[in-house]
Every structure is written in C-alpha cells, then in structure tokens.
Scaffold this motif. Sequence first.
Motif, PDB file in Angstrom:
ATOM      1  N   PRO A   1       5.080   4.717 -11.308  1.00 54.51           N
ATOM      2  CA  PRO A   1       6.010   4.783 -12.228  1.00 54.51           C
ATOM      3  C   PRO A   1       7.205   3.810 -12.182  1.00 54.51           C
ATOM      4  N   TYR A   2       7.884   3.911 -11.180  1.00 53.57           N
ATOM      5  CA  TYR A   2       9.201   3.240 -11.171  1.00 53.57           C
ATOM      6  C   TYR A   2       8.804   1.942 -11.034  1.00 53.57           C
ATOM      7  N   THR A   3       7.933   1.527  -9.990  1.00 47.03           N
ATOM      8  CA  THR A   3       7.673   0.002  -9.711  1.00 47.03           C
ATOM      9  C   THR A   3       7.250  -0.704 -11.130  1.00 47.03           C
ATOM     10  N   SER A   4       6.264   0.264 -11.921  1.00 46.39           N
ATOM     11  CA  SER A   4       5.591  -0.394 -13.155  1.00 46.39           C
ATOM     12  C   SER A   4       6.816  -0.651 -14.201  1.00 46.39           C
ATOM     13  N   ILE A   5       7.799   0.402 -14.231  1.00 48.45           N
ATOM     14  CA  ILE A   5       8.498   0.054 -15.168  1.00 48.45           C
ATOM     15  C   ILE A   5       9.548  -0.967 -14.878  1.00 48.45           C
ATOM     16  N   PHE A   6      10.009  -1.116 -13.681  1.00 50.15           N
ATOM     17  CA  PHE A   6      10.573  -2.210 -13.181  1.00 50.15           C
ATOM     18  C   PHE A   6       9.990  -3.476 -13.387  1.00 50.15           C
TER      19      PHE A   6
ATOM     20  N   ASN B   1      -1.842   4.384 -14.735  1.00 46.91           N
ATOM     21  CA  ASN B   1      -0.349   4.810 -14.905  1.00 46.91           C
ATOM     22  C   ASN B   1       0.735   3.570 -14.823  1.00 46.91           C
ATOM     23  N   PHE B   2       0.074   2.477 -14.038  1.00 47.06           N
ATOM     24  CA  PHE B   2       0.777   1.168 -14.053  1.00 47.06           C
ATOM     25  C   PHE B   2       0.943   0.813 -15.438  1.00 47.06           C
ATOM     26  N   GLY B   3      -0.109   0.403 -15.961  1.00 43.84           N
ATOM     27  CA  GLY B   3      -0.182  -0.103 -17.326  1.00 43.84           C
ATOM     28  C   GLY B   3       0.801   0.432 -18.281  1.00 43.84           C
ATOM     29  N   LEU B   4       1.076   1.812 -18.109  1.00 49.61           N
ATOM     30  CA  LEU B   4       1.626   2.465 -19.167  1.00 49.61           C
ATOM     31  C   LEU B   4       3.302   2.326 -18.648  1.00 49.61           C
ATOM     32  N   GLY B   5       3.358   2.153 -17.441  1.00 47.39           N
ATOM     33  CA  GLY B   5       4.910   2.039 -16.685  1.00 47.39           C
ATOM     34  C   GLY B   5       5.232   0.663 -17.268  1.00 47.39           C
ATOM     35  N   VAL B   6       4.451  -0.355 -17.485  1.00 46.80           N
ATOM     36  CA  VAL B   6       4.568  -1.696 -17.933  1.00 46.80           C
ATOM     37  C   VAL B   6       5.358  -1.681 -19.383  1.00 46.80           C
TER      38      VAL B   6
ATOM     39  N   ILE C   1      -0.804  -8.422 -26.054  1.00 48.74           N
ATOM     40  CA  ILE C   1      -1.930  -8.716 -25.650  1.00 48.74           C
ATOM     41  C   ILE C   1      -2.314  -8.091 -24.203  1.00 48.74           C
ATOM     42  N   PHE C   2      -1.452  -8.143 -23.386  1.00 47.70           N
ATOM     43  CA  PHE C   2      -1.510  -7.174 -22.034  1.00 47.70           C
ATOM     44  C   PHE C   2      -2.089  -5.975 -22.337  1.00 47.70           C
ATOM     45  N   ILE C   3      -1.433  -4.918 -23.168  1.00 50.90           N
ATOM     46  CA  ILE C   3      -1.598  -3.619 -23.276  1.00 50.90           C
ATOM     47  C   ILE C   3      -2.749  -3.241 -24.165  1.00 50.90           C
ATOM     48  N   THR C   4      -2.974  -4.346 -25.144  1.00 57.93           N
ATOM     49  CA  THR C   4      -4.329  -4.234 -26.108  1.00 57.93           C
ATOM     50  C   THR C   4      -5.677  -4.444 -25.101  1.00 57.93           C
ATOM     51  N   ALA C   5      -5.468  -5.503 -24.357  1.00 53.54           N
ATOM     52  CA  ALA C   5      -6.755  -5.690 -23.436  1.00 53.54           C
ATOM     53  C   ALA C   5      -6.779  -4.323 -22.472  1.00 53.54           C
ATOM     54  N   LEU C   6      -5.903  -3.831 -21.832  1.00 54.64           N
ATOM     55  CA  LEU C   6      -5.992  -2.725 -20.928  1.00 54.64           C
ATOM     56  C   LEU C   6      -6.361  -1.487 -21.914  1.00 54.64           C
ATOM     57  N   SER C   7      -5.818  -1.196 -22.947  1.00 51.67           N
ATOM     58  CA  SER C   7      -6.302  -0.323 -23.755  1.00 51.67           C
ATOM     59  C   SER C   7      -7.771  -0.159 -24.339  1.00 51.67           C
ATOM     60  N   LEU C   8      -8.251  -1.593 -24.649  1.00 53.82           N
ATOM     61  CA  LEU C   8      -9.525  -1.411 -25.274  1.00 53.82           C
ATOM     62  C   LEU C   8     -10.567  -1.235 -23.949  1.00 53.82           C
TER      63      LEU C   8
ATOM     64  N   LYS D   1       0.756  -1.080  -0.022  1.00 59.03           N
ATOM     65  CA  LYS D   1       0.173   0.080  -0.034  1.00 59.03           C
ATOM     66  C   LYS D   1       0.843   1.275  -0.008  1.00 59.03           C
ATOM     67  N   ASN D   2       1.705   1.250   0.978  1.00 57.48           N
ATOM     68  CA  ASN D   2       2.653   2.478   1.028  1.00 57.48           C
ATOM     69  C   ASN D   2       3.880   2.845   0.051  1.00 57.48           C
ATOM     70  N   TYR D   3       4.261   1.583  -0.668  1.00 56.50           N
ATOM     71  CA  TYR D   3       5.320   1.657  -1.580  1.00 56.50           C
ATOM     72  C   TYR D   3       4.920   1.259  -3.187  1.00 56.50           C
ATOM     73  N   ILE D   4       4.735  -0.031  -3.100  1.00 57.93           N
ATOM     74  CA  ILE D   4       4.554  -0.522  -4.398  1.00 57.93           C
ATOM     75  C   ILE D   4       3.454   0.009  -5.418  1.00 57.93           C
ATOM     76  N   ILE D   5       2.171   0.350  -4.678  1.00 61.34           N
ATOM     77  CA  ILE D   5       1.122   0.781  -5.648  1.00 61.34           C
ATOM     78  C   ILE D   5       0.816   2.378  -4.973  1.00 61.34           C
ATOM     79  N   ALA D   6       1.709   2.789  -4.156  1.00 61.43           N
ATOM     80  CA  ALA D   6       1.514   4.305  -3.762  1.00 61.43           C
ATOM     81  C   ALA D   6       1.975   5.021  -5.052  1.00 61.43           C
ATOM     82  N   ASP D   7       1.010   6.207  -5.124  1.00 63.71           N
ATOM     83  CA  ASP D   7       1.365   6.960  -6.167  1.00 63.71           C
ATOM     84  C   ASP D   7       2.657   7.455  -6.647  1.00 63.71           C
ATOM     85  N   PRO D   8       3.526   7.916  -5.761  1.00 61.31           N
ATOM     86  CA  PRO D   8       4.807   8.357  -6.066  1.00 61.31           C
ATOM     87  C   PRO D   8       5.465   7.393  -6.630  1.00 61.31           C
TER      88      PRO D   8
END
Length: 275
Positions: A33-38, A118-123, A84-91, A23-30
Amino acid sequence: MAMSEQTVTAIKSYQNQAQVLVKNYIIADPFIPYTSIFAGLLACKVVYDLTQLISTFYFKAYNGLTKIQRMEWNNRGISTVHAIFITALSLYYVFWSDLFSDQQHTGPITFRSSWLSNFGLGVSVGYFLADLGMIFWLYPSLGGMEYVVHHSLSGIAVAYSMFSGEGQLYTYMVLISEVTTPEINMRWFLDTAGMKRSTAYLVNGVIIFFTWLIARILLFVYMFYHVYLHYDQVVEMHAIGYLLVFVVPFVLAIMNVMWFGKILKGLKKTLAKRQ
C-alpha cells in the motif's frame, strides 16, 4: 575486454541484494500500500515534468498559454496517463482475470485481492492525492467543489479497498469510468489550442457521449445489478466497506448523470452550429 571473475561476482551479489530488497520490502504485502501510493505520487511528478517538456517543444499553442493554463495542461497530462493505466488494469480484473470469477472457490468475491490489485489501487490513491493537492492549490481554476467531492469520495473508497482488501471488484468496476478522462482532456486541449470548430473537436465530442454513456451510466447499472446478485457476499463486509459499496457509487452515479446532461446539451449545441 572481459570482466574479471571478481567483478562478475560483485555484480551478481548486487543483483541478489536487489532481488531480496524487492521481494521483502517493495512488493511484500505489508509494504505494497505505501510503496504503491509513493509510486503513484512519483509517477504524477514525472508525467507532469515530461508533459511540460514535450509540450514546450512540440505544441506551439502551449507557450502562448498563461501560467495557470500551462499548469492545467500539465495536470491533464497526468490524469490522462493515470486513466489509461487504471482503465486497462480495471478491464483486466473485471472481465478477464480469474481473481473475481464466480467459478473460483476461494471465498466470497468481496474479500479477494492480490498484490497486483493492491498495487494498482495504491497508484490510483497516489494520483487522487496529487490531483486533490493541485485542485486545492489552484482552486477553483482546476475545478469547483464537485471535483473536490468526486476525488475525495473516489480516493477514500479506493484507499479503503486497498488497505482492507474488501470490495476490490466493485472498486475496479467504478474505476473503469476513467476511460472517459482522456476524451474530456482532449476536449480541453483542443479548445485551449483554438480548435473548437475543428472536425477533431466534433468527433471527440461524439466519442465522449458514447464512452460516458457506456462507462459512467450503463456500467454503473451493471455494477448495482452485480451487487444485487452477490448481496449475500456483500453483506459479509465490514460496515464501512458495505456503505462504501453503496454510497460512493450511488453519489458518483448521480454526478455522472448530471454531467451527462451537460455533455448531451453541449453536443447538441455543437451539432446545431455546424448545420
């Protein structure tokens, strides 16, 4: 044998700590971006290894390929899973989610975002970074300069949209075009496996033609029309976001039309050979 009360308490303690961490780190807004890119980079590595492992045991043609061809095979496994992942999320975000709906009165659509968007775009940013790295490493075996331009523009636009929270609807509209990637990869797999004259190759070619027409030609027309209808909201964006909404899709649209011409030419050639 039942667990002792002390053990149960310890397990619950660890669960609570894990929940706090998430809650405080992995999916916290700040940190999203970095978590999702990783996460995107890590997923690319995992899919690459799994593709290699599965292909070694279940695809006879794989073991007969050169080292470069095997690396490209594995790399295309990554792009297929990402597509497959990003198409499903985008649709979901473009056609079903209320996040970017005109009926929502939460401000301009150009400034709306969520932790999941934000997480989807980071991936995707992680994927584009990984794929660009592979392209440069094996250049030009995995693609020429047009692929470098395509991935660079896409990665920059997606990263800006994720970090700024601007124009995410249009970013997801463009990312729907990834629906054509599995078919393009399948074409390469069939060709590499010596199945260029098979019915599967022909059917896949027809599917490529129609998905490309819809997702990379007509959908871009729809996107520009949507921008026109919401121009009063688009113009409120930062100058960088404003330019990216117009420049990146425009350049990609030109490249899509050029590639579509090659697809049409190739399909005609394939059909002519089968007559």
